[in-house]
Design a protein around this motif. Structure first.
Motif, PDB file in Angstrom:
ATOM      1  N   GLY A 176       0.832  -1.199   0.000  1.00 38.81           N
ATOM      2  CA  GLY A 176       0.000   0.000   0.000  1.00 38.81           C
ATOM      3  C   GLY A 176       0.865   1.247   0.000  1.00 38.81           C
ATOM      4  O   GLY A 176       0.620   2.197  -0.743  1.00 38.81           O
ATOM      5  N   VAL A 177       1.913   1.238   0.833  1.00 37.16           N
ATOM      6  CA  VAL A 177       2.817   2.386   0.919  1.00 37.16           C
ATOM      7  C   VAL A 177       3.542   2.589  -0.402  1.00 37.16           C
ATOM      8  O   VAL A 177       3.639   3.700  -0.913  1.00 37.16           O
ATOM      9  N   ALA A 211       2.614   1.674  -3.359  1.00 40.96           N
ATOM     10  CA  ALA A 211       1.687   2.109  -4.391  1.00 40.96           C
ATOM     11  C   ALA A 211       1.429   3.606  -4.296  1.00 40.96           C
ATOM     12  O   ALA A 211       1.265   4.288  -5.297  1.00 40.96           O
ATOM     13  N   GLN A 212       1.385   4.113  -3.071  1.00 41.52           N
ATOM     14  CA  GLN A 212       1.038   5.514  -2.907  1.00 41.52           C
ATOM     15  C   GLN A 212       2.204   6.453  -3.130  1.00 41.52           C
ATOM     16  O   GLN A 212       2.016   7.583  -3.535  1.00 41.52           O
ATOM     17  N   LEU A 213       3.426   5.994  -2.836  1.00 38.31           N
ATOM     18  CA  LEU A 213       4.551   6.919  -2.806  1.00 38.31           C
ATOM     19  C   LEU A 213       5.534   6.745  -3.970  1.00 38.31           C
ATOM     20  O   LEU A 213       6.119   7.722  -4.429  1.00 38.31           O
TER      21      LEU A 213
END
Lengths: 319, 623
Positions: free
Chosen positions: B517-518, B520-522
């Motif tokens: 998740g991290v 994918a976002q950053l």
């Protein structure tokens, strides 16, 4: 359905040291009076951030910590003596750190035998048979019994921890962050195992975690804690999709999800209130975008907000 | 046990102590069998014979004409017995008191330990004298006095260890297994403090022998005619000038005993102490050792920071752990590269190798290059590397409480980071610190400068950690799981901050994490590591939407995602391989459902059309 665990007005206040002069300070209220019911065969997820009182609650439930007020009932019987052995047959605990929950100087057999011998007084033959059964259920090889804890990986050690909890044949198992120390590929193995064991042994789980996605994947109902109080209770399927309490929504929006752009739902460097000097009214008011005067004055009570959802908020989010 | 002995005898001094002490013990054990004269029979006509002067009196005689050798051996026997007995008694009672105080804690602990403190407030020799004065002189009473005086030492030591153990989770687990307090103390706590008791005993036996000898020297211990080493010295004192051998002989023996016991005791302590055993107290070098076989192939610079076929190994004894087995990576200015992997996949070691921060020993960089702007960092010396650390490449670590110094204010730590690279005045450094705290969006930065790390929350501390990394305007920031220890709401804030900083300052970020998740976002691009190698690489969206390596695909499936409801999760059976025993071919093959014979043979290249690449013979997607 029968009630497996009933908690009424349970609270814990840690006393502070009395200064040399003057009166003792009021103490830190780690868990404010809360009432929770868990049905037999249900998994109740408990989520919250560090300092919300989830571990204190868990330790009270298994009798490792004496509550300041309130009562705990398991299968209709009140448990008011703080004798862990009496608790042991009814409720067991699986620890967050699998390696440090096993005594480094004991073999796995010695660790597994203790509850069988002391809680049930089994003889050697009965113990060996029971350990073999449990090890089969949790997919552990029998030769592990002669080894020492440091020889195991985190996932194996956590399965040993689960096997030890099962050995006491409890009705309820409190799982305190059981997978947060494990890698994701191993985490899934352990979560699936827990799901299977629940069916096999007709267990009731209290699953404590800070990871919303994990809690949602394993729970029937979810309790959200903030600063020692229950702020929202609801069905695991709906609570994160349609939260009523602003804090639940903040949690759900903060969790990093593949495919959602990076946003900080809270730009301010907001922090938890000071436990030594708690604010009056709602503890979340300082971080809440919807807070008004009443929130800073009165502590909201848990109210029904829909079929099986409860939230403690003066200005709940409309469904 | 044999490992313990091996470790013990690797210490030469300890081995020497063991040999000397062993010889003395053997000698006093066989004393009754030796053809020696009676040590207590006086013969004044033969007084003060010199050593080797008369047959039958090898070491001469004392002031009453008693055989010195016989008295020495019998005296040593007695002194050793009393010393060891005193040590055992002191260890028993001291440890019992310490365990009870440490285990029960609170009021019990308070009352017991204040009592022990009072005992310690008296000078020990005065206390021993007082005890002997009350009980009357005699060897047994001297033994009691010496033991009593040493009880506080054991009590305090063992209490400290027990307090730590009593809070451990396995003690809680034992309570839930139905064990009572006594059983927990005996079966859970005691086995864990036993090594400490042995260490404490081995380092104090020598001291107790000396103390007993001291009391005997004053005439309060062994009573004439019975000899022990102290009373022999005391009796010889009057003839110190005229017949020095009568005092030199017992004095030498005391010296030999105490020295050998102390050397052996130190050896035992070092061999039993797990921290010393693991080599944690040996000082690592200031830079990771680089030991490359052969020259490094020239390569074109692809980004601002390039890793080229980097290999880092840990050499522990005869074992070689290939933590990083040939990693190629690059990160451009303003780009965020994610490195994702499970624990033990080598992602942190890769990151630490860049600036030579892997502890050496046991870490060694055995191949490859780290090119920063065309320059190979691994071939630079310590001075240059130190200049570049923080200035070109800075780090953010997982646990800000462990990386910030607990005894210095935030202000001082930030100023130090600035002043170690730039000659600026204190006032200027403070100004810059303030700016940095503003840059990482800490509310009330002026007052926060005066805070100590423990006065801040985890999120605030990590912001300070980021501010420190920014202190010297680096071009590359390597962030090693910077949000793993933080709560989700705080994690979101920190990630948003890093993303803003990257855009504002054009920073290149290498972000190490285990959370898709991290990533994918950053991150713009992502590299997936398994068992020390990159198994897949490509733009984040492409890799997450259509993973090519079976490992990536199944790892993504393992991660529960919010909004999926209650469900069975996909799991990968088995465990990652240990990097000191990697299988041939693909390291994932033993756990892979698509593995065929070819997977377990030979080297599998990282292949594909840029920007994507995968290290698999039968990938899920053609790249």
């Amino acid at each position: 359905m029968t009630v497996a665990l009933k908690v009424e007005d349970l609270s814990k206040t840690f006393a502070l040291k009395k200064p040399l002069f003057g009166a003792a300070p009021p103490g830190v209220r780690a868990v404010r009076p809360m009432s929770v019911e868990v049905q037999r065969g249900e998994t109740l997820g408990i989520v919250g951030e560090s300092g919300c009182g989830k571990s204190t609650l868990a330790r009270m439930l298994v009798g490792l910590l004496e509550p300041s007020t309130g009562r705990i009932e398991i299968a209709g019987k009140a448990l008011d003596n703080a004798d862990p052995a009496a608790f042991g047959r009814l409720i067991q605990y699986v620890f967050q750190d699998p390696i440090s929950s096993l005594n480094p100087r004991k073999t796995i057999r010695q660790i597994m035998e203790a509850p069988l011998r002391l809680l049930y007084g089994m003889n050697r033959e009965a113990r060996d048979k029971r350990i073999a059964e449990i090890f089969d259920s949790v997919n552990l090889r029998h030769e592990f019994l002669h080894r020492y804890p440091h020889e195991f990986s985190g996932g194996q050690a956590q399965r040993i921890g689960i096997a030890r909890a099962l050995a006491a044949a409890p009705e309820i198992i409190v799982l305190d962050e059981p997978v947060s120390a494990l890698d994701v590929s191993v985490q899934a193995q352990v979560l699936n195992l827990l799901g299977r064991l629940r069916e096999e042994f007709d267990l009731t789980y209290l699953f404590i975690s800070h990871d919303l996605a994990v809690v949602e994947a394993v729970s029937d109902r979810v309790v959200v804690l903030y600063f020692g109080s229950v702020v929202e209770v609801g069905n695991a399927k709906t609570i994160f999709n349609s939260p009523r309490h602003p804090y639940t929504r903040l949690l759900a929006e903060s969790a990093p999800v593949v495919g959602r752009p990076l946003t900080a739902p809270e730009q301010k460097g907001t922090e938890l209130p000071d436990p030594l000097n708690p604010p009056p009214g709602c503890a979340f008011a300082g971080r809440c975008p919807k807070a008004t005067d009443i929130c800073r004055r009165e502590d909201p009570a848990l109210r029904r907000m829909g079929e099986d959802q409860f939230a403690a908020c003066h200005h709940p989010i409309e469904a | 046990m044999s490992a313990f002995l091996k470790l013990l005898f690797r210490n030469r001094l300890a081995a020497m102590g063991a040999v000397v002490l062993g010889a003395i013990l053997l000698l006093v054990l066989v004393t009754p069998l030796l053809p020696l004269p009676d040590p207590n029979v006086t013969d004044t006509s033969q007084r003060f014979l010199r050593p080797f002067e008369a047959a039958g009196h090898l070491l001469g005689t004392d002031h009453l004409g008693r055989d010195l050798l016989a008295r020495l051996l019998y005296g040593t026997r007695l002194s050793l017995a009393v010393g060891f007995a005193a040590a055992v008694i002191a260890a028993f009672f001291g440890s019992a008191i310490g365990i009870v105080a440490g285990y029960f804690g609170r009021r019990t602990d308070n009352i017991i330990m204040r009592g022990v403190d009072m005992l310690m407030a008296f000078p020990y020799i005065l206390l021993a004298l007082a005890i002997v004065a009350a009980l009357g002189p005699g060897l047994l009473n001297a033994l009691i006095a010496v033991a009593a005086v040493n009880i506080p030492f054991f009590a305090r030591n063992i209490r400290g260890i027990t307090v730590g153990l009593a809070a451990r989770e396995f003690v809680d687990a034992a309570k839930l297994s139905g064990k009572g307090h006594l059983r927990i103390i005996l079966t859970e706590v005691l086995p864990n403090v036993l090594p400490v008791i042995v260490i404490a005993m081995s380092t104090t036996v020598g001291w107790m022998i000396l103390e007993t000898a001291g009391l005997s020297f004053l005439g309060l211990g062994s009573q004439p005619p019975v000899a022990d080493l102290g009373s022999m010295l005391g009796e010889a004192r009057a003839a110190l000038i005229t017949a020095p051998h009568t005092s030199v002989v017992p004095g030498l023996m005391i010296f030999l005993i105490v020295m050998s016991i102390n050397l052996l005791g130190d050896g035992v302590r070092d061999a039993l102490d797990p921290r010393l055993k693991s080599g944690a107290l040996s000082r690592p070098r200031s830079m990771t050792r680089v030991d490359r076989k052969g020259p490094v192939r020239e390569a074109a610079q692809k980004g601002l920071l390039d890793l080229q076929a980097l290999e880092t190994q840990f050499h522990v004894g005869a074992r070689v752990y290939r933590a990083v087995g040939g990693v190629d990576l690059h990160v451009k200015k303003g780009e965020c590269l994610g490195i994702i992997g499970e624990s033990g996949s080598g992602k942190s070691v890769t990151a630490l190798s860049v600036m030579g921060l892997v502890a050496s020993p046991p870490g060694v960089i055995t191949a490859g290059a780290v090119r920063y702007d065309g320059h190979d960092l691994l071939s630079s010396g310590y001075r240059e590397m130190r200049q570049r650390r923080g200035e070109n490449v800075a780090y953010i670590f997982q646990d800000p409480l462990a990386t910030l110094h607990p005894l210095y204010k935030v202000e001082d730590q930030l100023a130090e980071a600035i002043q170690s690279h730039h000659r600026v005045s204190d006032g200027e450094a403070r100004e810059r610190s303030l700016e940095l705290l503003r840059a990482v969006r800490i509310p009330n930065p002026e007052s926060r400068l005066k805070n100590y790390p423990h006065e801040m929350s985890g999120g605030m501390r990590q912001r300070v950690g980021i501010a420190m990394a920014l202190a010297n305007d680096p071009d590359v920031i390597i962030a090693d799981e910077p949000t793993t220890a933080l709560d989700v709401t705080v994690q979101a804030q920190i990630l948003a901050l890093l993303d803003d900083l990257r855009r504002e300052r054009g920073l290149a970020i290498v972000f190490i994490t285990h959370d898709f998740g991290v990533v994918a976002q950053l991150c713009d691009r992502v590299a997936v590591m398994y068992a020390g190698r990159i198994v897949e690489e490509g733009p984040t969206k492409a890799v997450l939407d259509a993973p090519a390596h079976p490992y990536t695909k199944r790892l993504i499936a393992c991660v529960p995602e919010l909004g999926g409801g209650q469900r069975e999760l996909a799991a990968i059976p088995g465990l990652p391989p240990s990097v000191d025993d990697l299988p041939p071919g693909c390291a994932f093959a033993p756990r892979c459902h698509k593995a065929r014979d070819a997977c377990a043979q030979g080297e599998i290249p990282l292949d594909g059309t840029p920007p994507r690449a995968v290290r698999c013979l039968y990938p899920e997607e053609a790249v």
